[in-house]
Design an enzyme around this catalytic site. Sequence first.
Site, PDB file in Angstrom:
ATOM      1  N   ASP A 102     110.598  46.323  52.511  1.00 23.04           N
ATOM      2  CA  ASP A 102     109.246  45.813  52.715  1.00 23.04           C
ATOM      3  C   ASP A 102     108.868  45.005  51.485  1.00 23.04           C
ATOM      4  O   ASP A 102     108.759  45.549  50.381  1.00 23.04           O
ATOM      5  CB  ASP A 102     108.275  46.981  52.920  1.00 23.04           C
ATOM      6  CG  ASP A 102     106.903  46.523  53.396  1.00 23.04           C
ATOM      7  OD1 ASP A 102     106.592  45.318  53.260  1.00 23.04           O
ATOM      8  OD2 ASP A 102     106.131  47.358  53.903  1.00 23.04           O
ATOM      9  N   HIS A 133     113.066  51.036  52.068  1.00 23.30           N
ATOM     10  CA  HIS A 133     111.715  50.485  51.959  1.00 23.30           C
ATOM     11  C   HIS A 133     111.581  49.697  50.654  1.00 23.30           C
ATOM     12  O   HIS A 133     111.396  48.511  50.656  1.00 23.30           O
ATOM     13  CB  HIS A 133     110.647  51.573  52.072  1.00 23.30           C
ATOM     14  CG  HIS A 133     109.238  51.054  52.026  1.00 23.30           C
ATOM     15  ND1 HIS A 133     108.543  50.887  50.854  1.00 23.30           N
ATOM     16  CD2 HIS A 133     108.391  50.674  53.016  1.00 23.30           C
ATOM     17  CE1 HIS A 133     107.325  50.425  51.109  1.00 23.30           C
ATOM     18  NE2 HIS A 133     107.213  50.286  52.416  1.00 23.30           N
ATOM     19  N   LYS A 143     101.918  50.441  63.548  1.00 26.75           N
ATOM     20  CA  LYS A 143     101.362  51.218  62.430  1.00 26.75           C
ATOM     21  C   LYS A 143     100.284  52.127  62.991  1.00 26.75           C
ATOM     22  O   LYS A 143      99.138  51.719  63.179  1.00 26.75           O
ATOM     23  CB  LYS A 143     100.824  50.270  61.360  1.00 26.75           C
ATOM     24  CG  LYS A 143     100.816  50.831  59.959  1.00 26.75           C
ATOM     25  CD  LYS A 143     100.388  49.754  58.978  1.00 26.75           C
ATOM     26  CE  LYS A 143     100.568  50.206  57.530  1.00 26.75           C
ATOM     27  NZ  LYS A 143     101.960  50.056  57.078  1.00 26.75           N
ATOM     28  N   ASP A 193     104.347  43.459  60.013  1.00 27.43           N
ATOM     29  CA  ASP A 193     103.401  44.535  59.697  1.00 27.43           C
ATOM     30  C   ASP A 193     102.010  43.930  59.565  1.00 27.43           C
ATOM     31  O   ASP A 193     101.206  44.008  60.482  1.00 27.43           O
ATOM     32  CB  ASP A 193     103.839  45.238  58.412  1.00 27.43           C
ATOM     33  CG  ASP A 193     102.899  46.376  58.012  1.00 27.43           C
ATOM     34  OD1 ASP A 193     101.896  46.606  58.712  1.00 27.43           O
ATOM     35  OD2 ASP A 193     103.155  47.038  56.993  1.00 27.43           O
ATOM     36  N   GLN A 205     106.341  46.666  63.676  1.00 30.01           N
ATOM     37  CA  GLN A 205     105.865  47.968  63.207  1.00 30.01           C
ATOM     38  C   GLN A 205     104.573  48.313  63.946  1.00 30.01           C
ATOM     39  O   GLN A 205     103.579  47.587  63.858  1.00 30.01           O
ATOM     40  CB  GLN A 205     105.582  48.046  61.714  1.00 30.01           C
ATOM     41  CG  GLN A 205     105.101  49.467  61.400  1.00 30.01           C
ATOM     42  CD  GLN A 205     104.756  49.774  59.966  1.00 30.01           C
ATOM     43  OE1 GLN A 205     104.328  50.893  59.682  1.00 30.01           O
ATOM     44  NE2 GLN A 205     104.927  48.861  59.045  1.00 30.01           N
ATOM     45  N   GLU A 247     110.790  43.296  56.040  1.00 28.18           N
ATOM     46  CA  GLU A 247     109.443  43.524  56.557  1.00 28.18           C
ATOM     47  C   GLU A 247     108.420  42.711  55.777  1.00 28.18           C
ATOM     48  O   GLU A 247     108.477  42.649  54.547  1.00 28.18           O
ATOM     49  CB  GLU A 247     109.098  45.014  56.483  1.00 28.18           C
ATOM     50  CG  GLU A 247     107.744  45.356  57.062  1.00 28.18           C
ATOM     51  CD  GLU A 247     107.495  46.856  57.143  1.00 28.18           C
ATOM     52  OE1 GLU A 247     106.329  47.242  57.382  1.00 28.18           O
ATOM     53  OE2 GLU A 247     108.445  47.639  56.964  1.00 28.18           O
ATOM     54  N   GLN A 303     111.115  55.904  53.220  1.00 30.56           N
ATOM     55  CA  GLN A 303     110.609  55.020  52.167  1.00 30.56           C
ATOM     56  C   GLN A 303     110.688  55.701  50.804  1.00 30.56           C
ATOM     57  O   GLN A 303     110.493  56.904  50.671  1.00 30.56           O
ATOM     58  CB  GLN A 303     109.194  54.571  52.474  1.00 30.56           C
ATOM     59  CG  GLN A 303     108.175  55.652  52.723  1.00 30.56           C
ATOM     60  CD  GLN A 303     106.820  55.068  53.113  1.00 30.56           C
ATOM     61  OE1 GLN A 303     106.609  53.857  53.083  1.00 30.56           O
ATOM     62  NE2 GLN A 303     105.894  55.929  53.476  1.00 30.56           N
TER      63      GLN A 303
END
Length: 416
Positions: A235, A193, A328, A304, A326, A270, A171
Amino acid sequence: MQIKDVLLAPGSGAFFYDDQAAIRAGASQDGFTYVGEPLTPGFTSIRVPASSLSMGLVLADDTVVWGDMMSVQYSGAGGRDPLFDTKQISDLTSRVIVPRLLDVDASRYLDACAHVFEPYECNRLPLAIEYGVSQALLRTAAHLRRRTMAEVVCAEFDLPLPTRGIPIYCQSGDAKEVNVDKMILKAVDVLPHGLINSWQKFGVDGQTFMEFVKWVATRTRQIGRPGYQPVLHFDVYGWIGLEIGLEPQRIADFICRVADTVPGFTLNIESPADHGSTQAQVENYAKIVSILNNRGSGARIVVDERCNTLEDIRLFAEAKAAHLVQIKTPDVGSMADTARAVLICKANKVGAYVGGSCTETDLSAQASVHVSVATQADMMLAKPGMGFDEAFSIVGNEQNRLLAMLNRRRAQDEKI
């Protein structure tokens, strides 16, 4: 093998905790800070330095093994646990967790986790506690068995020893252009990212975002080595839904337009939208995935927000409500649940991405590598921090060291 003492040490996460609600509401940046009042409970300002709490387990041979507790960057958003409070977490750990730790067989990883993470006062423990303690217990089991953490995971879940590494996703943070160049020069597997977390970065009808996607693809061809073809992963923090609308067909149409601008690349999007609840997210993401699949699009949806715990992940995987989930890690809690989450995704033929947060530490990142490789996830996040180089080094080097040890173990086993 008994744990004979427990140490606690306050520490720093590798980035900052940010109030996502305030940023979405239009808070402007002044240098590295945000201007305005926080909106999410627990935040005293929109951007707060990330804190962590290290736990050291003192074993009978006086070895001390560590794990780190912390929250994710956007704490309190999307159904997540509230902002990490070191004092509160330390107090709860001392009163509840330490006595349980002194009463477990530390060589039995899953059993130890099950005992230590039993509910307290009818509630699940804070996930940050599960995360940090499960790292320490995993390192303990590895020390006692004279094996790597990955081998402990393989043994506990009856998995074969892995033979290959996992693609690493990096990212960029806000220094997007510089870090994209670094990523391309280092030939990372998945990039960049992009941190598309505000209207200014997304633009009217997404035009600013689309231009950035095209620039990344062009730059990859300009300075990348011959044949280098990374996955492009962006994202967008729900901004497609915020700007284009929440109707799945419109979101899918927009994503297809973006994918058409970068032919030849696999495109991951994302968090295209936040539909307000886990159930609504599952239903709408499943529709978006179905539309993209029917069109034969080269774009993939990554979930996410609203997909935090193991049970959330199960819902998305079984409903095929994402191409990639994801996982996380601080939001999932126990590292054992991260392993279970990967296996659930694989059983449902959905991609498993072991992610996490820039707010983590080197210790939590290294433990995540072992779980990712052991379960053969589809990709894993380079973490912690937002500087790229450091995170890529921590995760990449840990993976290479692990593979070297596993290769040696395999060669030894073949001789027996």
